[in-house]
Design a protein around this motif. Structure first.
Motif: not given
Length: 176
Positions: A149-176
């Motif tokens: 998620i630290d590499a996402i450049t479009d601000a709409d990406t995470i909200p759109a993914l949350r809408d489609g996958f409400p139980d998902a976990v959002f992380i950056s393994v690289k940055s913690g």
């Protein structure tokens, strides 16, 4: 070809033996699955302190690796890193990888890692689900993890993914 088939059968036998030993322990088992280069090996390393090769390249993982971790409540969990899935993989190659993907079929649940920074993330999700269905592992309980998620450049990406996958976990393994 015959030699390769014999070697694959030997790998299957070895894995069956390893699984039998793990089953005796009755420790829950999770398989980390996902499209190639999503961060599966990096996640295994972060959770277990392992040093599994994790590179930004296709098929960096060609064999499964299992590590035992202790959850915060002290319960043990076996985590298995699997080979990454790829779209339009020739059927003969899918057959070859089945020996390494059997862990997904036998796991108690799956951790499906997706690279959230990829524009094709939903296609990669579908590709992985399709391969899991072919293997007979599509009915396993699954935790969806959107990585990078630290590499996402479009601000709409995470909200759109949350809408489609409400139980998902959002992380950056690289940055913690």
């Amino acid at each position: 070809i015959d030699r390769c088939k014999r070697e694959l059968e030997q790998v299957r036998k070895q894995r069956r033996t390893q699984r039998k030993e793990r089953e005796k322990l009755e420790t829950p088992h999770a398989a980390i699955v996902g499209y190639t280069n999503a961060g599966k090996s990096t996640l295994l390393n972060a959770l277990s302190g392992a040093d599994v090769m994790a590179k930004d390249m296709l098929f960096a993982t060609l064999d499964t690796t299992t590590r035992r971790i202790d959850l915060p409540d002290g319960q043990p969990l076996l985590l298995t890193d699997t080979v990454g899935f790829v779209r339009n993989l020739p059927h003969r190659l899918v057959e070859a990888f089945k020996a390494t993907l059997e862990e997904a079929v036998l796991a108690d649940f799956l951790i499906h890692v997706l690279d959230a920074s990829q524009p094709e993330v939903l296609e990669f999700y579908e590709t992985t689900r399709s391969v899991l269905a072919e293997l007979g592992a599509d009915s396993r309980r699954t935790l969806i993890v959107f990585n990078k998620i630290d590499a996402i450049t479009d601000a709409d990406t995470i909200p759109a993914l949350r809408d489609g996958f409400p139980d998902a976990v959002f992380i950056s393994v690289k940055s913690g």
